[in-house]
Design a protein around this motif. Structure first.
Motif, PDB file in Angstrom:
ATOM      1  N   ALA A  55      -6.250   2.534  -7.172  1.00 28.80           N
ATOM      2  CA  ALA A  55      -6.116   2.046  -5.881  1.00 28.80           C
ATOM      3  C   ALA A  55      -6.845   0.965  -5.289  1.00 28.80           C
ATOM      4  CB  ALA A  55      -5.861   3.208  -4.951  1.00 28.80           C
ATOM      5  N   ASP A 115      -2.988   0.158  -3.606  1.00 32.63           N
ATOM      6  CA  ASP A 115      -3.534  -0.514  -2.108  1.00 32.63           C
ATOM      7  C   ASP A 115      -3.642  -2.069  -2.418  1.00 32.63           C
ATOM      8  OD1 ASP A 115      -4.816  -1.106   0.149  1.00 32.63           O
ATOM      9  OD2 ASP A 115      -6.591  -0.155  -0.276  1.00 32.63           O
ATOM     10  N   ASP A 156       3.151   2.160   3.013  1.00 35.53           N
ATOM     11  CA  ASP A 156       2.385   2.264   4.149  1.00 35.53           C
ATOM     12  C   ASP A 156       1.878   1.117   4.796  1.00 35.53           C
ATOM     13  OD1 ASP A 156       2.192   5.245   4.031  1.00 35.53           O
ATOM     14  OD2 ASP A 156       0.871   4.815   2.320  1.00 35.53           O
ATOM     15  N   PRO A 201      -3.656   8.135  -1.060  1.00 33.85           N
ATOM     16  CA  PRO A 201      -3.448   6.590  -1.515  1.00 33.85           C
ATOM     17  C   PRO A 201      -3.474   6.361  -2.734  1.00 33.85           C
ATOM     18  CG  PRO A 201      -5.086   6.842   0.115  1.00 33.85           C
ATOM     19  CD  PRO A 201      -4.669   8.170  -0.139  1.00 33.85           C
ATOM     20  N   ARG A 210       1.025  -1.290  -0.100  1.00 32.05           N
ATOM     21  CA  ARG A 210      -0.168  -0.150  -0.033  1.00 32.05           C
ATOM     22  C   ARG A 210       0.855   1.123   0.030  1.00 32.05           C
ATOM     23  NH1 ARG A 210      -2.579  -1.309   4.260  1.00 32.05           N
ATOM     24  NH2 ARG A 210      -1.498   0.353   5.681  1.00 32.05           N
ATOM     25  N   SER A 258       1.083   5.573  -0.580  1.00 33.11           N
ATOM     26  CA  SER A 258       0.476   6.926  -0.838  1.00 33.11           C
ATOM     27  C   SER A 258       1.546   7.816  -1.401  1.00 33.11           C
ATOM     28  CB  SER A 258       0.066   7.608   0.652  1.00 33.11           C
ATOM     29  OG  SER A 258      -0.800   6.472   1.172  1.00 33.11           O
TER      30      SER A 258
END
Length: 246
Positions: free
Chosen positions: A210, A23, A59, A20, A13, A15
């Motif tokens: 995403a 994902d 992330d 974001p 994930r 950003s």
């Protein structure tokens, strides 16, 4: 001889500036292959490259290089940008020598190795030039020479030929393939151009938004042979259209 490394994104994930963009992406890059990433603007192609290079911390999930988690940059993983990232106060030779110095190459051998790359990338006679005195295509040759001179086992390339005219872009694609065959390494190459993807890639990955980051992974049979690939081209365009419409 440089040996390409394996790269892996494990449920990553990511950003960018707090937004974001990726994902849950899982993807493996095979040692020594040219993997092309394409997809619509904003789908996270460049962000993925930065994570693979160690310039961006995920992330969530893991980024792996030869099964070891990537936590920072490394001389084994290089990056070539679209924008001119050459140091403007350094000559062609000095820009290439910098990559060798950062790699830990002794001063006594840097000049000879830099001259080798100058000759191999078609820069003979331009070693003492500053970047501002070179055409866009010549500057990209220097960037490619600098990116490969440090003998990285993987190189991330972010639309390096996107600003070039069609003829110069084709010449740079051929130059990249020749250099890759002579100095095998793993390459992850981002492009918006479907024909460029078909000309370079062993596999072509179409990224989406995403919420559904991986739209397609397509194998190229007998890559880089110049064969017509209309069926595969249609598959890529269909995946891209589906991504844009989603």
């Amino acid at each position: 001889m440089t040996v390409g490394m394996s790269l892996e994104l494990d449920r990553v994930r990511l950003s960018y500036t707090g937004t974001p963009v990726i994902d849950g992406l899982s993807l493996t890059v095979r040692p020594g292959e040219i993997l092309v990433l394409t997809g619509p603007s904003g789908c996270g192609k460049s962000t993925v490259l930065r994570a693979l290079a160690g310039l961006l911390t995920p992330d969530g999930g893991r980024v792996l290089a030869d099964n070891a988690e990537v936590t920072t940059t490394s001389g084994d993983r290089g990056m070539v940008f679209q924008d001119n990232a050459l140091l403007p106060w350094r000559t062609v030779r000095s820009n290439i020598e910098l990559a060798l110095r950062l790699r830990g190459e002794p001063r006594a051998t840097r000049r000879g190795q830099a001259e080798h790359w100058i000759d191999e990338l078609g820069l003979a006679g331009f070693g003492n030039y500053l970047p501002k005195s070179l055409s866009g295509g010549m500057r990209q040759r220097v960037q490619l020479a600098r990116g490969l001179a440090g003998a990285p086992r993987a190189v991330m390339m972010d639309e390096p030929f996107g600003a070039l005219d069609t003829q110069t872009r084709g010449a740079m694609q051929r130059l990249l393939i020749d250099a890759w065959r002579t100095h095998p390494t793993t390459i992850v190459f981002v492009t918006h151009d479907v024909d460029e993807a078909l000309a370079l890639g062993d596999r072509i990955v179409v990224l989406g938004r995403a919420g559904q980051p991986l739209r397609a992974v397509l194998e190229v049979s007998e890559p880089r042979t110049g064969q017509p690939r209309e069926e595969l081209r249609a598959e890529i365009i269909a995946a891209l259209n589906h991504t844009v419409a989603a």
